[in-house]
Scaffold this motif. Structure first.
Motif, short mmCIF file in Angstrom:
data_model
loop_
_atom_site.label_atom_id
_atom_site.label_comp_id
_atom_site.label_asym_id
_atom_site.label_seq_id
_atom_site.Cartn_x
_atom_site.Cartn_y
_atom_site.Cartn_z
N VAL A 33 34.90 44.86 41.78
CA VAL A 33 35.74 43.34 40.51
C VAL A 33 35.87 43.79 39.75
O VAL A 33 34.77 43.89 38.66
N LYS A 34 36.90 43.43 39.07
CA LYS A 34 37.52 43.06 37.95
C LYS A 34 37.38 41.33 37.70
O LYS A 34 37.93 40.82 38.37
N SER A 35 37.27 41.34 36.54
CA SER A 35 37.02 39.55 35.66
C SER A 35 38.02 39.78 34.15
O SER A 35 37.75 41.04 34.05
N GLY A 36 38.57 38.67 33.89
CA GLY A 36 39.42 38.66 32.74
C GLY A 36 40.24 39.66 32.45
O GLY A 36 40.58 39.94 31.66
N GLU A 41 33.75 45.30 35.21
CA GLU A 41 34.04 45.65 36.18
C GLU A 41 33.21 45.75 36.41
O GLU A 41 32.05 46.39 36.17
N LEU A 69 32.79 36.14 32.17
CA LEU A 69 33.20 37.37 32.94
C LEU A 69 32.23 38.05 33.92
O LEU A 69 32.50 38.27 34.85
N GLY A 72 30.88 35.56 37.02
CA GLY A 72 31.97 35.30 37.72
C GLY A 72 32.29 36.75 38.66
O GLY A 72 32.51 36.60 40.03
N ALA A 73 32.15 37.83 37.93
CA ALA A 73 32.21 39.23 38.60
C ALA A 73 31.11 39.43 40.13
O ALA A 73 31.82 39.59 41.20
N ASP A 76 32.09 36.97 42.91
CA ASP A 76 33.43 36.88 43.14
C ASP A 76 33.09 38.69 44.16
O ASP A 76 33.32 38.93 45.81
#
Length: 102
Positions: A33-36, A41, A69, A72-73, A76
């Motif tokens: 999962v990547k964020s921002g 990651e 971030l 969130g990652a 997710d």
């Protein structure tokens, strides 16, 4: 009547074996999962354990953004693992959802 119980017992044993195989298969998967926009990651395995985190150097001086971030990652990634578990379990049941629709 006892013949039916024997058949049911064999069926339950088969389901238990399939469940064990499914569990092992789920645990061997990884989810990225990547964020921002790729600044953070997170890699998580099928057990829901974080196995790797990559952080862009530009975030090292911005603690608040980094925390947001990461949260969130990770959230997710955990959702992906849970969705995968549910989809795999439904597949094992032949698409019948005993708990009703999502």
């Amino acid at each position: 009547m006892f013949g039916n119980l024997g058949d049911m017992s064999k069926m339950l044993e088969g389901m238990q074996e399939n469940a064990k195989k499914l569990q092992a298969e789920l645990e061997s998967k990884t989810f990225n999962v990547k964020s921002g926009g790729g600044l953070v990651e997170v890699v998580i395995n099928g057990k829901g354990e974080v196995v790797d985190i990559n952080i862009d150097d530009s975030l090292l001086s911005d603690k608040d953004s980094l925390q947001i971030l990461l949260i969130g990652a990770i959230n997710d990634a955990n959702k992906m693992v849970e969705d995968n578990r549910q989809n795999s379990a439904l597949g094992m049941l032949g698409g019948i959802n005993p708990f009703g629709s999502k």
